[in-house]
Design a protein around this motif. Sequence first.
Motif, mmCIF file in Angstrom:
data_model
loop_
_atom_site.group_PDB
_atom_site.id
_atom_site.type_symbol
_atom_site.label_atom_id
_atom_site.label_comp_id
_atom_site.label_asym_id
_atom_site.label_seq_id
_atom_site.Cartn_x
_atom_site.Cartn_y
_atom_site.Cartn_z
ATOM 1 N N GLN A 160 0.823 -1.229 0.000
ATOM 2 C CA GLN A 160 0.000 0.000 0.000
ATOM 3 C C GLN A 160 0.846 1.264 0.000
ATOM 4 O OE1 GLN A 160 -3.161 -0.197 -0.324
ATOM 5 N NE2 GLN A 160 -4.000 -1.980 0.716
ATOM 6 N N ARG A 161 2.179 1.107 -0.047
ATOM 7 C CA ARG A 161 3.102 2.245 -0.014
ATOM 8 C C ARG A 161 3.035 3.014 1.308
ATOM 9 N NH1 ARG A 161 5.583 0.011 -3.338
ATOM 10 N NH2 ARG A 161 5.737 0.449 -5.552
ATOM 11 N N ASP A 162 2.598 2.330 2.376
ATOM 12 C CA ASP A 162 2.662 2.940 3.711
ATOM 13 C C ASP A 162 4.041 2.600 4.282
ATOM 14 O OD1 ASP A 162 2.448 3.841 6.259
ATOM 15 O OD2 ASP A 162 0.608 2.747 6.767
ATOM 16 N N ASP A 163 5.039 3.349 3.811
ATOM 17 C CA ASP A 163 6.436 3.027 4.134
ATOM 18 C C ASP A 163 6.751 3.185 5.619
ATOM 19 O OD1 ASP A 163 6.892 2.637 1.369
ATOM 20 O OD2 ASP A 163 7.146 4.794 1.093
ATOM 21 N N GLY A 164 6.122 4.165 6.253
ATOM 22 C CA GLY A 164 6.388 4.387 7.685
ATOM 23 C C GLY A 164 5.952 3.202 8.526
ATOM 24 N N THR A 165 4.766 2.671 8.221
ATOM 25 C CA THR A 165 4.274 1.502 8.949
ATOM 26 C C THR A 165 5.141 0.291 8.644
ATOM 27 O OG1 THR A 165 2.011 2.339 9.009
ATOM 28 C CG2 THR A 165 2.291 -0.048 9.238
ATOM 29 N N ASN A 166 5.492 0.109 7.368
ATOM 30 C CA ASN A 166 6.360 -1.005 6.988
ATOM 31 C C ASN A 166 7.693 -0.926 7.730
ATOM 32 O OD1 ASN A 166 8.758 -1.794 4.892
ATOM 33 N ND2 ASN A 166 7.109 -3.292 4.895
ATOM 34 N N ASP A 167 8.267 0.277 7.798
ATOM 35 C CA ASP A 167 9.570 0.451 8.464
ATOM 36 C C ASP A 167 9.463 0.149 9.960
ATOM 37 O OD1 ASP A 167 12.355 1.338 8.532
ATOM 38 O OD2 ASP A 167 11.571 3.007 9.705
ATOM 39 N N LEU A 168 8.400 0.632 10.591
ATOM 40 C CA LEU A 168 8.190 0.345 12.023
ATOM 41 C C LEU A 168 8.108 -1.163 12.261
ATOM 42 C CD1 LEU A 168 7.324 1.279 14.967
ATOM 43 C CD2 LEU A 168 4.972 1.117 14.124
ATOM 44 N N LEU A 169 7.353 -1.840 11.383
ATOM 45 C CA LEU A 169 7.146 -3.275 11.559
ATOM 46 C C LEU A 169 8.439 -4.059 11.332
ATOM 47 C CD1 LEU A 169 3.693 -3.495 9.758
ATOM 48 C CD2 LEU A 169 4.101 -3.934 12.181
ATOM 49 N N VAL A 170 9.159 -3.708 10.286
ATOM 50 C CA VAL A 170 10.363 -4.482 9.934
ATOM 51 C C VAL A 170 11.541 -4.094 10.828
ATOM 52 C CG1 VAL A 170 12.047 -4.967 8.127
ATOM 53 C CG2 VAL A 170 9.605 -4.819 7.553
#
Length: 200
Positions: A160-170
């Motif tokens: 979904q291109r929600d990079d901030g959420t992806n970065d927090l998760l990873v």
Amino acid sequence: MAPNALDADTIIQRVAPITDRHGPEIQPFGHLVSMPIALSASVCRESVDNLNQLLADTMTLRDMYKKHHWQVAGPTFAQLHQLFDKHYREQNDLVDGIAERIQLLGGVSIAMAHDVAETTIIPRVPRGREAAPVQLSRLLHAHEIVLKEARTMARLAAEQRDDGTNDLLVSDVIRANELQVWFVGEHTVELPLVYSRERA
Ligand SMILES: [Fe+2]
């Protein structure tokens, strides 16, 4: 007394703390505020819903660590007592990061224990004290639940291109949980007995 001066009793009443104020919620749970962060409402909603589930499970795992910090017993007491408290603090940092990401996305993060209990998918932990091997197994199982959902949520956020959420998760959630699994898991390994050659 000057014409407009207040008497002491009136002043005292005005400076007393007010404890009976009530009012409507300024943002009901489940309703998102539109934030100017260049993400669509549907993307924000999906991330908020996912992160609230992860938040409930992370808060539960965090509190399991404090319970086990207090209640651990046996010859490895000192090591586990300290390890559990270190992991508690690290999980608490994750809780803060997840909750603030939910608010940043325009959502409302769950916060209170009763809401966490209703939401978490980690099996209920008994009130009583359990042996250290049981505590360790419970923690590993809870970590795997968190890791499984975090990996799925990270993939969805990336799509979904929600990079901030992806970065927090990873970068934060997955890496911290993997590291904690290593430290906890090594306490559950049953090593083979080692004999000296003379005695063999
Ligand atoms: Fe303590």
